[in-house]
Design a protein around this motif. Structure first.
Motif, PDB file in Angstrom:
ATOM      1  N   ASP A   1       0.791  -1.231   0.000  1.00 27.66           N
ATOM      2  CA  ASP A   1       0.000   0.000   0.000  1.00 27.66           C
ATOM      3  C   ASP A   1       0.825   1.284   0.000  1.00 27.66           C
ATOM      4  O   ASP A   1       0.271   2.381  -0.130  1.00 27.66           O
ATOM      5  CB  ASP A   1      -0.966   0.020   1.190  1.00 27.66           C
ATOM      6  N   ASP A   2       2.138   1.187   0.134  1.00 20.81           N
ATOM      7  CA  ASP A   2       2.981   2.387   0.148  1.00 20.81           C
ATOM      8  C   ASP A   2       3.888   2.464  -1.073  1.00 20.81           C
ATOM      9  O   ASP A   2       4.966   3.054  -1.040  1.00 20.81           O
ATOM     10  CB  ASP A   2       3.831   2.430   1.420  1.00 20.81           C
ATOM     11  N   ILE A   3       3.435   1.868  -2.176  1.00 21.54           N
ATOM     12  CA  ILE A   3       4.243   1.812  -3.400  1.00 21.54           C
ATOM     13  C   ILE A   3       3.667   2.746  -4.457  1.00 21.54           C
ATOM     14  O   ILE A   3       2.464   2.777  -4.692  1.00 21.54           O
ATOM     15  CB  ILE A   3       4.288   0.379  -3.962  1.00 21.54           C
ATOM     16  N   GLU A   4       4.550   3.482  -5.104  1.00 23.07           N
ATOM     17  CA  GLU A   4       4.174   4.289  -6.260  1.00 23.07           C
ATOM     18  C   GLU A   4       4.844   3.693  -7.495  1.00 23.07           C
ATOM     19  O   GLU A   4       5.979   3.213  -7.406  1.00 23.07           O
ATOM     20  CB  GLU A   4       4.592   5.740  -6.083  1.00 23.07           C
ATOM     21  N   ILE A   5       4.151   3.713  -8.613  1.00 23.85           N
ATOM     22  CA  ILE A   5       4.654   3.043  -9.809  1.00 23.85           C
ATOM     23  C   ILE A   5       5.020   4.043 -10.901  1.00 23.85           C
ATOM     24  O   ILE A   5       4.522   5.170 -10.943  1.00 23.85           O
ATOM     25  CB  ILE A   5       3.627   2.042 -10.359  1.00 23.85           C
ATOM     26  N   ALA A   6       5.900   3.593 -11.807  1.00 23.39           N
ATOM     27  CA  ALA A   6       6.295   4.389 -12.967  1.00 23.39           C
ATOM     28  C   ALA A   6       5.268   4.218 -14.081  1.00 23.39           C
ATOM     29  O   ALA A   6       4.502   3.241 -14.102  1.00 23.39           O
ATOM     30  CB  ALA A   6       7.680   3.949 -13.448  1.00 23.39           C
ATOM     31  N   PRO A   7       5.225   5.138 -15.045  1.00 24.06           N
ATOM     32  CA  PRO A   7       4.222   5.071 -16.123  1.00 24.06           C
ATOM     33  C   PRO A   7       4.273   3.794 -16.953  1.00 24.06           C
ATOM     34  O   PRO A   7       3.257   3.373 -17.507  1.00 24.06           O
ATOM     35  CB  PRO A   7       4.542   6.307 -16.978  1.00 24.06           C
ATOM     36  N   ASP A   8       5.455   3.162 -17.097  1.00 29.48           N
ATOM     37  CA  ASP A   8       5.556   1.955 -17.919  1.00 29.48           C
ATOM     38  C   ASP A   8       5.545   0.676 -17.075  1.00 29.48           C
ATOM     39  O   ASP A   8       5.942  -0.390 -17.548  1.00 29.48           O
ATOM     40  CB  ASP A   8       6.812   1.993 -18.788  1.00 29.48           C
ATOM     41  N   PHE A   9       5.060   0.788 -15.857  1.00 28.90           N
ATOM     42  CA  PHE A   9       5.011  -0.341 -14.920  1.00 28.90           C
ATOM     43  C   PHE A   9       4.237  -1.530 -15.498  1.00 28.90           C
ATOM     44  O   PHE A   9       4.713  -2.665 -15.482  1.00 28.90           O
ATOM     45  CB  PHE A   9       4.363   0.140 -13.618  1.00 28.90           C
ATOM     46  N   LEU A  10       3.058  -1.287 -16.034  1.00 25.63           N
ATOM     47  CA  LEU A  10       2.221  -2.381 -16.535  1.00 25.63           C
ATOM     48  C   LEU A  10       2.751  -2.937 -17.852  1.00 25.63           C
ATOM     49  O   LEU A  10       2.686  -4.151 -18.089  1.00 25.63           O
ATOM     50  CB  LEU A  10       0.779  -1.909 -16.690  1.00 25.63           C
ATOM     51  N   SER A  11       3.269  -2.067 -18.711  1.00 27.97           N
ATOM     52  CA  SER A  11       3.877  -2.531 -19.954  1.00 27.97           C
ATOM     53  C   SER A  11       5.054  -3.457 -19.660  1.00 27.97           C
ATOM     54  O   SER A  11       5.235  -4.493 -20.308  1.00 27.97           O
ATOM     55  CB  SER A  11       4.339  -1.326 -20.779  1.00 27.97           C
ATOM     56  N   TYR A  12       5.829  -3.080 -18.670  1.00 27.59           N
ATOM     57  CA  TYR A  12       6.980  -3.886 -18.242  1.00 27.59           C
ATOM     58  C   TYR A  12       6.535  -5.276 -17.794  1.00 27.59           C
ATOM     59  O   TYR A  12       7.085  -6.298 -18.244  1.00 27.59           O
ATOM     60  CB  TYR A  12       7.699  -3.145 -17.116  1.00 27.59           C
ATOM     61  N   PHE A  13       5.528  -5.337 -16.935  1.00 27.10           N
ATOM     62  CA  PHE A  13       5.124  -6.632 -16.391  1.00 27.10           C
ATOM     63  C   PHE A  13       4.400  -7.502 -17.414  1.00 27.10           C
ATOM     64  O   PHE A  13       4.444  -8.726 -17.326  1.00 27.10           O
ATOM     65  CB  PHE A  13       4.272  -6.441 -15.134  1.00 27.10           C
ATOM     66  N   LYS A  14       3.749  -6.897 -18.380  1.00 25.13           N
ATOM     67  CA  LYS A  14       3.126  -7.701 -19.434  1.00 25.13           C
ATOM     68  C   LYS A  14       4.197  -8.474 -20.199  1.00 25.13           C
ATOM     69  O   LYS A  14       4.050  -9.674 -20.474  1.00 25.13           O
ATOM     70  CB  LYS A  14       2.326  -6.831 -20.393  1.00 25.13           C
ATOM     71  N   GLU A  15       5.295  -7.799 -20.527  1.00 24.49           N
ATOM     72  CA  GLU A  15       6.367  -8.471 -21.255  1.00 24.49           C
ATOM     73  C   GLU A  15       7.143  -9.436 -20.358  1.00 24.49           C
ATOM     74  O   GLU A  15       7.609 -10.484 -20.815  1.00 24.49           O
ATOM     75  CB  GLU A  15       7.307  -7.439 -21.861  1.00 24.49           C
ATOM     76  N   MET A  16       7.256  -9.132 -19.074  1.00 26.44           N
ATOM     77  CA  MET A  16       7.900 -10.067 -18.145  1.00 26.44           C
ATOM     78  C   MET A  16       7.067 -11.346 -18.025  1.00 26.44           C
ATOM     79  O   MET A  16       7.608 -12.457 -17.924  1.00 26.44           O
ATOM     80  CB  MET A  16       8.063  -9.427 -16.765  1.00 26.44           C
ATOM     81  N   HIS A  17       5.761 -11.177 -18.052  1.00 23.93           N
ATOM     82  CA  HIS A  17       4.853 -12.335 -18.012  1.00 23.93           C
ATOM     83  C   HIS A  17       5.115 -13.260 -19.197  1.00 23.93           C
ATOM     84  O   HIS A  17       5.176 -14.488 -19.052  1.00 23.93           O
ATOM     85  CB  HIS A  17       3.414 -11.812 -18.019  1.00 23.93           C
ATOM     86  N   GLU A  18       5.298 -12.667 -20.378  1.00 20.76           N
ATOM     87  CA  GLU A  18       5.572 -13.461 -21.581  1.00 20.76           C
ATOM     88  C   GLU A  18       6.955 -14.095 -21.508  1.00 20.76           C
ATOM     89  O   GLU A  18       7.144 -15.254 -21.890  1.00 20.76           O
ATOM     90  CB  GLU A  18       5.444 -12.574 -22.823  1.00 20.76           C
TER      91      GLU A  18
END
Length: 495
Positions: free
Chosen positions: A257-274
């Motif tokens: 709950d105390d984490i802030e994310i960068a704008p490309d956070f989700l793009s990064y994890f989508k490719e990490m998932h692959e």
């Protein structure tokens, strides 16, 4: 004389009667006027009361009418949504059935026509539809495949007593945009803090909100360690809830709950998932660089694209595979210190994680179970990426173990060997990448402190290390703190 007296008497009587009549008339008129005034006043008051009643009644009726219309509108919305979902389901079923039928027909056509290629050519010219209506079957199948190739990676957030969880959530909503179905959010709250619960309830159906009832802490645990037991218990509950609520997801992103994310956070994890689906030697991907302070990373646009393999479990924004959780971790999840437990060889099993040069997460939570450990001296200085990367356009095959290991090792051990004093004296400034060698735990710690790195070990593994090698930036120069070239593995006793 008598006649005159009688006349006088009659005149007097008539005068008296007229006088009395006039007296009664005027008195009556006055009373009537008074009564009229009083009556008029009463009528006005009654009219005012009636007007108030009518206004109140009208207002009440109008309020009811508005309320009834709102209820009717909500019912219509619900009905339209249900009808839309029914139509979509029907369309999907029809498309699936049509695709299956066409695929079957294609298979039959190919089977029948395979021995007669000329017949195939002849048959293809018999179509009567205009060219713009004739469908390319291969393209259609590919399009159907692309449409069905959707993904879902739920984001699980653990919360307790920080109403500032809204900062984490609001940034997530901003970054996520329209990808609501791809990255659904579930928040699990421990400790029952009302202020935090009120904040989370305020998001309504934008999040899935679950609550954890803490399990009893084993007797004899020191008071300053109780929180670590509660956190481990909560993590187990929250991860189970995330996979339970989203049964089609094969991975989840874990945040606090105390984490802030960068704008490309989700793009990064989508490719990490692959990437993790292709390389079974990877057991996690993290958005965090433990040694990611501003002065220690390449914070340029080029540096934002750098990724590394690491033997150290980073946490603080990481991807967990369902298979790893259900087949290995959940049955032996620890009672406390879950993150250090993850770093043990029995869990890691020689597997690695991916981490970035520049962190895609930062923490704003100074107060916590660790009482601000490392926050003022380290955590608050971690650099959050400012150059969004479209990771879908990047070739990440170099991170696959078979490609990475030899290339990484060859690069490091072909660099010029420097001493710490050489760096401080800015020896050979043209050498933009150099190697510093350590042989024992105490030499590593001494060099790490000189370079501004975190110097602790977890089961013999330094933070961010891969094959014993830790990389950083020192006074604008890339430095690799590395063991000898004949390194044989981590030594647990170094912890």
């Amino acid at each position: 004389m008598r006649i005159v007296s009688i006349r006088s008497y009659l005149v007097f009587v008539c005068f008296a009667i007229i006088s009395l009549w006039l007296l009664f008339y005027f008195v009556g008129v006055g009373r009537v006027q008074n009564l009229s005034r009083a009556g008029l006043s009463d009528v006005k008051e009654k009219l005012k009361v009636k007007e108030k009643i009518m206004k109140t009644s009208f207002s009440w009726q109008l309020t009811n009418l508005v309320h009834d219309n709102q209820v009717l509108l909500e019912k219509l919305k619900v009905g339209i949504l249900q009808h839309k979902n029914i139509l979509l389901d029907k369309m999907r079923s029809e498309v699936s059935a049509q695709n299956a039928l066409e695929a079957k027909q294609i298979s039959l056509d190919q089977e029948i026509l395979a021995p007669h290629p000329t017949l195939i050519k002849t048959t293809s010219t018999l179509k009567t539809e205009p060219p713009d209506i004739q469908e390319n079957v291969a393209e259609k199948i590919q399009n159907v495949k692309d449409d069905n190739d959707e993904f879902m990676i739920p984001i699980m957030i653990t919360a307790c007593n920080r109403p500032s969880v809204s900062r984490c959530l609001d940034k997530l909503f901003s970054v996520r945009g329209s990808q609501v179905d791809n990255f659904p959010i579930i928040v699990s709250q421990d400790c029952g803090d009302k202020a935090t619960a009120d904040v989370l309830n305020g998001y309504g159906d934008k999040i899935t909100f679950v609550k954890h009832d803490p399990e009893p802490v084993p007797q004899g645990v020191k008071s300053n360690l109780v929180g670590y037991y509660k956190i481990a218990s909560h993590y187990k509950f929250a991860i189970n809830q995330a996979f339970h609520h989203f049964p089609s997801a094969d991975s989840i992103i874990i945040l606090e709950d105390d984490i802030e994310i960068a704008p490309d956070f989700l793009s990064y994890f989508k490719e990490m998932h692959e990437l993790m689906k292709k390389d079974q030697t990877l057991w996690c991907a993290s958005a965090w660089n433990d040694n990611g302070k501003t002065s220690q990373v390449d914070a340029t646009e080029k540096g934002a694209e750098l990724l590394y393999r690491t033997d150290f479990f980073p946490g603080l924004g990481w991807l967990l595979k369902r298979s790893l959780w259900e087949e290995e971790l959940v049955s032996k999840w620890p009672q406390a210190f879950w993150d250090d437990w993850m770093r043990e060889p029995e869990q890691r099993k020689g597997r690695s994680c991916i981490r970035p040069e520049v962190s895609r997460t930062s923490t704003f939570g100074r107060k916590g179970v660790s009482a601000g450990q490392f926050f003022d001296t380290h955590l608050k200085y971690i650099k959050l990426n400012e150059f969004p990367v479209d990771w879908s356009t990047k070739d990440l095959s170099y991170l696959v173990k078979d490609n990475y290991d030899k290339s990484f090792k060859d690069k490091v051990y072909n660099l010029p060997l420097f001493r710490i004093s050489d760096l401080k004296e800015n020896k050979d400034p043209d050498s933009r990448e150099v190697r510093i060698e350590y042989t024992m735990s105490h030499t590593f710690k001494a060099f790490a402190k000189e370079l501004g790195l975190m110097s602790d070990f977890k089961k013999g593994v330094p933070r961010t290390a891969y094959m014993g090698i830790v990389t950083t930036i020192f006074r604008g120069r890339r430095v690799y703190l590395a063991p000898p070239v004949d390194w044989t593995g981590y030594v647990e006793s170094w912890s």
